[in-house]
Design a protein around this motif. Structure first.
Motif, mmCIF file in Angstrom:
data_model
loop_
_atom_site.group_PDB
_atom_site.id
_atom_site.type_symbol
_atom_site.label_atom_id
_atom_site.label_comp_id
_atom_site.label_asym_id
_atom_site.label_seq_id
_atom_site.Cartn_x
_atom_site.Cartn_y
_atom_site.Cartn_z
ATOM 1 N N SER A 82 0.834 -1.208 0.000
ATOM 2 C CA SER A 82 0.000 0.000 0.000
ATOM 3 C C SER A 82 0.867 1.257 0.000
ATOM 4 C CB SER A 82 -0.933 -0.003 1.216
ATOM 5 O OG SER A 82 -1.831 -1.097 1.158
ATOM 6 N N PHE A 83 1.964 1.217 0.732
ATOM 7 C CA PHE A 83 2.900 2.347 0.690
ATOM 8 C C PHE A 83 3.426 2.533 -0.729
ATOM 9 C CE2 PHE A 83 3.229 2.517 5.342
ATOM 10 C CZ PHE A 83 3.489 3.864 5.545
ATOM 11 N N ALA A 84 3.732 1.435 -1.408
ATOM 12 C CA ALA A 84 4.240 1.528 -2.784
ATOM 13 C C ALA A 84 3.200 2.160 -3.704
ATOM 14 C CB ALA A 84 4.632 0.146 -3.290
ATOM 15 N N GLY A 85 1.927 1.801 -3.519
ATOM 16 C CA GLY A 85 0.873 2.441 -4.294
ATOM 17 C C GLY A 85 0.762 3.919 -3.989
ATOM 18 N N PHE A 86 0.952 4.287 -2.720
ATOM 19 C CA PHE A 86 0.943 5.696 -2.327
ATOM 20 C C PHE A 86 2.106 6.438 -2.969
ATOM 21 C CE2 PHE A 86 2.503 8.914 0.762
ATOM 22 C CZ PHE A 86 1.460 9.820 0.639
ATOM 23 N N TRP A 87 3.286 5.828 -2.987
ATOM 24 C CA TRP A 87 4.441 6.465 -3.629
ATOM 25 C C TRP A 87 4.194 6.686 -5.114
ATOM 26 C CZ3 TRP A 87 8.066 2.369 -1.001
ATOM 27 C CH2 TRP A 87 8.190 2.690 0.349
ATOM 28 N N THR A 88 3.544 5.722 -5.751
ATOM 29 C CA THR A 88 3.209 5.885 -7.167
ATOM 30 C C THR A 88 2.245 7.051 -7.359
ATOM 31 O OG1 THR A 88 3.429 3.480 -7.430
ATOM 32 C CG2 THR A 88 2.412 4.689 -9.237
ATOM 33 N N SER A 89 1.301 7.204 -6.428
ATOM 34 C CA SER A 89 0.351 8.310 -6.522
ATOM 35 C C SER A 89 1.055 9.657 -6.384
ATOM 36 C CB SER A 89 -0.744 8.175 -5.461
ATOM 37 O OG SER A 89 -0.237 8.463 -4.170
ATOM 38 N N LEU A 90 2.126 9.698 -5.597
ATOM 39 C CA LEU A 90 2.894 10.931 -5.471
ATOM 40 C C LEU A 90 3.572 11.280 -6.792
ATOM 41 C CD1 LEU A 90 4.575 10.570 -1.950
ATOM 42 C CD2 LEU A 90 2.532 11.875 -2.578
ATOM 43 N N PHE A 99 -8.491 11.206 -4.064
ATOM 44 C CA PHE A 99 -8.655 9.900 -3.438
ATOM 45 C C PHE A 99 -8.988 8.773 -4.420
ATOM 46 C CE2 PHE A 99 -9.599 11.689 1.054
ATOM 47 C CZ PHE A 99 -8.244 11.784 1.283
ATOM 48 N N PRO A 100 -9.846 8.982 -5.429
ATOM 49 C CA PRO A 100 -10.115 7.876 -6.357
ATOM 50 C C PRO A 100 -8.848 7.357 -7.048
ATOM 51 C CG PRO A 100 -11.768 9.584 -6.613
ATOM 52 C CD PRO A 100 -10.726 10.148 -5.709
ATOM 53 N N ARG A 101 -7.993 8.262 -7.510
ATOM 54 C CA ARG A 101 -6.743 7.843 -8.140
ATOM 55 C C ARG A 101 -5.839 7.133 -7.140
ATOM 56 N NH1 ARG A 101 -8.169 12.771 -10.378
ATOM 57 N NH2 ARG A 101 -8.114 12.888 -12.658
ATOM 58 N N LEU A 102 -5.746 7.703 -5.940
ATOM 59 C CA LEU A 102 -4.935 7.095 -4.889
ATOM 60 C C LEU A 102 -5.434 5.691 -4.563
ATOM 61 C CD1 LEU A 102 -2.794 7.256 -2.637
ATOM 62 C CD2 LEU A 102 -4.509 8.388 -1.211
ATOM 63 N N GLY A 103 -6.757 5.544 -4.442
ATOM 64 C CA GLY A 103 -7.332 4.240 -4.129
ATOM 65 C C GLY A 103 -7.054 3.209 -5.201
ATOM 66 N N VAL A 104 -7.175 3.603 -6.467
ATOM 67 C CA VAL A 104 -6.917 2.674 -7.570
ATOM 68 C C VAL A 104 -5.467 2.208 -7.553
ATOM 69 C CG1 VAL A 104 -6.713 2.516 -10.082
ATOM 70 C CG2 VAL A 104 -8.766 3.490 -9.060
ATOM 71 N N LEU A 105 -4.536 3.120 -7.343
ATOM 72 C CA LEU A 105 -3.116 2.760 -7.356
ATOM 73 C C LEU A 105 -2.745 1.875 -6.171
ATOM 74 C CD1 LEU A 105 -1.580 6.151 -8.540
ATOM 75 C CD2 LEU A 105 -1.864 4.051 -9.866
ATOM 76 N N ALA A 142 3.697 0.854 -13.072
ATOM 77 C CA ALA A 142 4.562 1.142 -11.920
ATOM 78 C C ALA A 142 3.907 0.679 -10.625
ATOM 79 C CB ALA A 142 4.875 2.629 -11.862
ATOM 80 N N ALA A 143 2.595 0.928 -10.492
ATOM 81 C CA ALA A 143 1.898 0.518 -9.271
ATOM 82 C C ALA A 143 1.849 -1.007 -9.153
ATOM 83 C CB ALA A 143 0.478 1.089 -9.268
#
Length: 203
Positions: A8-16, A34-40, A99-100
């Motif tokens: 989940s942290f990796a998905g958050f980093w991708t969102s950044l 949030f929708p983009r963050l949630g998907v990643l 990437a995600a």
């Protein structure tokens, strides 16, 4: 496998990266992001859905199978880009989705039973359908035990999750500080002088 915490942290980093690189700057409130963050974040955890493919959760015979491969990562990224372009442009969206998803493969590549140069990785078929499995001799994350429910809620898993939480939080804070320093240096950078051809026209 690592726990959903690290993934989940990796998905958050991708969102950044998405927020930093998107041409249409996402400068509004975080809730619209949030929708983009949630998907990643979901995509970064998606390879472990193979745990539910066959009966026997938490011990699945297909775990770390074809879902942990680059071929599936590419196919899912292309399909999601057709359904929803999370960033401007088809290929930009595909790269972010890839990437995600592949962040999961990268973390699991460095996951094993002991930290360090231990060669205790579990192995994944990264180049599926070729059956050979790959893992790193350097282990950075402890694998989660999921032989049965007793193992799933064991103290070893509590320690592994705590280690992931602390490690990923430190990485996030360091990334944030470096990013903030980079933005500050750009803000404090002196304005460049006028180009030479403009100066010559003024003379």
């Amino acid at each position: 496998m690592a726990s959903p915490i690290a993934h989940s942290f990796a998905g958050f980093w991708t969102s950044l990266v998405l927020r930093r690189r998107a041409k249409t700057r996402l400068t509004g409130p975080w809730r619209q992001y949030f929708p983009r963050l949630g998907v990643l974040i979901l995509l970064a955890n998606a390879p472990d859905l193979d745990l539910f493919i066959t009966p026997g959760f938490p011990r699945s015979a297909l775990h770390r199978g074809f879902t942990h491969s680059l071929a599936v990562a590419i196919l899912i990224s292309l399909a999601l880009s057709c359904a929803w372009r999370i960033a401007p442009g088809f290929w930009r969206s595909t790269i972010l989705y890839f990437a995600a998803y592949s962040s999961h493969l990268l973390i699991d590549f460095f996951t094993g039973t002991k930290i360090g140069w231990t060669n205790t990785g579990f192995g994944m078929p990264l180049f599926w359908p070729w059956g050979k499995t790959f893992s790193s001799p350097l282990i950075l994350f402890l694998g989660i035990h999921h032989k049965d429910f007793a193992a799933l809620f064991s103290l070893d898993n509590v320690w592994a999750c705590t280690y992931e939480l602390l490690t990923c939080t430190i990485v996030t804070l360091v990334m944030g500080l470096l990013w903030k320093r980079k933005l500050k240096s750009r803000t404090n950078r002196p304005k460049s002088e006028a180009p030479a051809h403009l100066l010559s026209n003024l003379q």
